[in-house]
Scaffold this active site. Structure first.
Site, PDB file in Angstrom:
ATOM      1  N   GLY A   1       0.832  -1.211   0.000  1.00  0.00           N
ATOM      2  CA  GLY A   1       0.000   0.000   0.000  1.00  0.00           C
ATOM      3  C   GLY A   1       0.859   1.249   0.000  1.00  0.00           C
ATOM      4  N   ALA A   2       1.939   1.227  -0.812  1.00  0.00           N
ATOM      5  CA  ALA A   2       2.899   2.346  -0.789  1.00  0.00           C
ATOM      6  C   ALA A   2       2.721   3.288  -1.972  1.00  0.00           C
ATOM      7  CB  ALA A   2       4.319   1.812  -0.753  1.00  0.00           C
TER       8      ALA A   2
ATOM      9  N   ASN B   1       1.119  -2.422   5.362  1.00  0.00           N
ATOM     10  CA  ASN B   1       0.436  -1.132   5.479  1.00  0.00           C
ATOM     11  C   ASN B   1      -0.833  -1.042   4.640  1.00  0.00           C
ATOM     12  OD1 ASN B   1       0.535   2.034   5.888  1.00  0.00           O
ATOM     13  ND2 ASN B   1       0.401   1.675   3.684  1.00  0.00           N
TER      14      ASN B   1
ATOM     15  N   TYR C   1     -13.941  -2.302   9.753  1.00  0.00           N
ATOM     16  CA  TYR C   1     -12.573  -1.753   9.749  1.00  0.00           C
ATOM     17  C   TYR C   1     -11.949  -1.857  11.142  1.00  0.00           C
ATOM     18  CZ  TYR C   1      -8.856   1.762   9.377  1.00  0.00           C
ATOM     19  OH  TYR C   1      -7.650   2.421   9.413  1.00  0.00           O
TER      20      TYR C   1
HETATM   21  P1  NAP Z   1      -4.666   5.335   1.206  1.00  0.00           P
HETATM   22  O1  NAP Z   1      -4.091   6.690   1.013  1.00  0.00           O
HETATM   23  O2  NAP Z   1      -6.022   5.031   0.684  1.00  0.00           O
HETATM   24  O3  NAP Z   1      -3.642   4.270   0.614  1.00  0.00           O
HETATM   25  C1  NAP Z   1      -3.923   2.917   0.699  1.00  0.00           C
HETATM   26  C2  NAP Z   1      -2.849   2.137  -0.026  1.00  0.00           C
HETATM   27  O4  NAP Z   1      -3.149   0.746   0.091  1.00  0.00           O
HETATM   28  C3  NAP Z   1      -2.784   2.463  -1.506  1.00  0.00           C
HETATM   29  O5  NAP Z   1      -1.450   2.378  -1.947  1.00  0.00           O
HETATM   30  C4  NAP Z   1      -3.613   1.354  -2.124  1.00  0.00           C
HETATM   31  O6  NAP Z   1      -3.254   1.169  -3.488  1.00  0.00           O
HETATM   32  C5  NAP Z   1      -3.190   0.192  -1.240  1.00  0.00           C
HETATM   33  N1  NAP Z   1      -4.095  -0.948  -1.223  1.00  0.00           N
HETATM   34  C6  NAP Z   1      -5.429  -0.970  -0.956  1.00  0.00           C
HETATM   35  N2  NAP Z   1      -5.897  -2.221  -1.066  1.00  0.00           N
HETATM   36  C7  NAP Z   1      -4.837  -3.005  -1.402  1.00  0.00           C
HETATM   37  C8  NAP Z   1      -4.680  -4.385  -1.648  1.00  0.00           C
HETATM   38  N3  NAP Z   1      -5.724  -5.229  -1.616  1.00  0.00           N
HETATM   39  N4  NAP Z   1      -3.444  -4.851  -1.956  1.00  0.00           N
HETATM   40  C9  NAP Z   1      -2.389  -4.013  -2.015  1.00  0.00           C
HETATM   41  N5  NAP Z   1      -2.473  -2.699  -1.788  1.00  0.00           N
HETATM   42  C10 NAP Z   1      -3.688  -2.203  -1.483  1.00  0.00           C
HETATM   43  O7  NAP Z   1      -4.691   4.933   2.747  1.00  0.00           O
HETATM   44  P2  NAP Z   1      -3.876   5.486   4.007  1.00  0.00           P
HETATM   45  O8  NAP Z   1      -4.743   6.460   4.694  1.00  0.00           O
HETATM   46  O9  NAP Z   1      -2.506   5.842   3.629  1.00  0.00           O
HETATM   47  O10 NAP Z   1      -3.871   4.159   4.895  1.00  0.00           O
HETATM   48  C11 NAP Z   1      -2.760   3.287   4.925  1.00  0.00           C
HETATM   49  C12 NAP Z   1      -2.892   2.406   6.145  1.00  0.00           C
HETATM   50  O11 NAP Z   1      -2.959   3.244   7.295  1.00  0.00           O
HETATM   51  C13 NAP Z   1      -4.163   1.561   6.172  1.00  0.00           C
HETATM   52  O12 NAP Z   1      -3.874   0.293   6.704  1.00  0.00           O
HETATM   53  C14 NAP Z   1      -5.087   2.332   7.081  1.00  0.00           C
HETATM   54  O13 NAP Z   1      -6.009   1.498   7.720  1.00  0.00           O
HETATM   55  C15 NAP Z   1      -4.100   2.927   8.071  1.00  0.00           C
HETATM   56  N6  NAP Z   1      -4.571   4.130   8.753  1.00  0.00           N
HETATM   57  C16 NAP Z   1      -4.750   5.308   8.091  1.00  0.00           C
HETATM   58  C17 NAP Z   1      -5.156   6.442   8.798  1.00  0.00           C
HETATM   59  C18 NAP Z   1      -5.316   7.797   8.153  1.00  0.00           C
HETATM   60  O14 NAP Z   1      -5.708   8.764   8.846  1.00  0.00           O
HETATM   61  N7  NAP Z   1      -5.017   7.977   6.896  1.00  0.00           N
HETATM   62  C19 NAP Z   1      -5.413   6.351  10.164  1.00  0.00           C
HETATM   63  C20 NAP Z   1      -5.243   5.114  10.794  1.00  0.00           C
HETATM   64  C21 NAP Z   1      -4.802   4.024  10.086  1.00  0.00           C
HETATM   65  P3  NAP Z   1      -4.219   0.393  -4.546  1.00  0.00           P
HETATM   66  O15 NAP Z   1      -5.619   0.895  -4.309  1.00  0.00           O
HETATM   67  O16 NAP Z   1      -3.662   0.729  -5.887  1.00  0.00           O
HETATM   68  O17 NAP Z   1      -4.066  -1.064  -4.256  1.00  0.00           O
END
Ligand code: NAP
Length: 259
Positions: free
Chosen positions: A14-15, A91, A157
């Protein structure tokens, strides 16, 4: 000053954007060789190109973490491109909202398959290469939502993120004899491209819930992950670091209003 992670081989799932991109950029800036995985190859490649143009070592790979075959291919790619695997950042995650009563089984399965099963599949696929190294790091991106807090619309979630911590604690015990630590970072509200797209009103409302009066940056999370990846963190396993600007601390909204 922490010991360098230069030349370490790192997988970040998820990078292609958000927190994972932040982790990839920070690790690469410290000399690590980073494999950037996401389902969308073009976006993963674009992050790889951005890191390389800044002098780092990185490349993209299309992999869906809910697929055992894709995870196996991801681990093979890291070994082929970077000679092994030292650090795995689980991630990748999704967070579609659906309240109980409106949530379908398919909604539930999608979130659990990617967030929770994807964590297991990623670690499982990397295990032979990690154990071959004789030392290793697994860093899971969980959340405050689930392990500590709740939010309407995110019961699936929250279950996936709390489930990741159950996985972390037992995996930490099982992998300890191999010198592999397994820990989690628990981000609060982090300013990613996705959160930014929700607009200034949403951001202002979220900001008002955080004692530091700002959302976190992706670097805030990445530096916590970097510490867990360091040699100095060798004796820390099965633990969590909350990265939330104090968001989980107020016992009521009055505590914030009284600030
Ligand atoms: P984001 O900006 O939506 O990015 C998510 C990433 O995960 C993207 O690179 C996406 O790319 C990839 N992804 C999604 N489904 C996937 C799959 N099945 N296989 C491989 N890659 C996948 O999300 P983010 O906010 O950075 O979140 C990243 C992590 O942090 C998550 O685990 C989330 O639960 C956690 N988190 C985020 C926050 C926040 O405030 N942003 C807070 C708490 C926790 P593709 O769609 O191209 O696959």
């Amino acid at each position: 000053m922490l010991t360098t992670i230069a030349n370490r081989s790192v997988i970040v799932t998820g990078a292609s954007k958000g927190i994972g991109k932040g982790i990839a950029r920070v690790f690469a800036s410290k000399g690590a060789r980073v494999l950037i995985a996401s389902r969308d190859l073009a976006q993963a490649d674009a992050v790889g190109a951005e890191i390389r143009s800044a002098g780092g070592i990185a490349s993209g790979l299309a992999a869906d973490v809910s697929s055992p075959e894709d995870c196996a291919r991801m681990a093979r790619a890291a070994v082929e491109r970077h000679g092994g695997i030292d650090i795995v950042c689980c991630n990748a995650g999704v967070f579609p909202a659906a309240r109980l009563g409106a949530m379908s089984v398919a909604d539930w399965d999608q979130v659990l398959d990617i967030n929770l099963k994807g964590t297991f599949l990623t670690v499982d696929a990397c295990l032979p290469a990690l154990t071959a190294r004789g030392r290793g790091r697994v860093i899971v991106t969980s959340s405050i939502t689930g392990p500590i807090t709740g939010y309407p619309g995110w019961s699936h979630y929250a279950a996936s993120k709390a489930g990741q911590l159950g996985f972390v604690r037992t995996a930490a015990i099982e992998l300890a004899p191999h010198n592999i630590t397994v820990n989690a970072v628990l981000p609060g509200n982090i300013l990613t491209e996705g959160v930014e797209a929700l607009g200034p009103e949403y951001i202002a409302r979220m900001t008002s819930a955080i004692p530091q009066r700002r959302l976190g940056s992706v670097e805030d999370v990445a530096y916590a992950a970097l510490f867990l990846a360091s040699d100095e963190a060798a004796f820390i396993s099965g633990q969590t670091i909350v990265v939330d600007g104090g968001q989980v601390l107020p016992e009521s909204h009055m505590a914030l209003e009284d600030l």
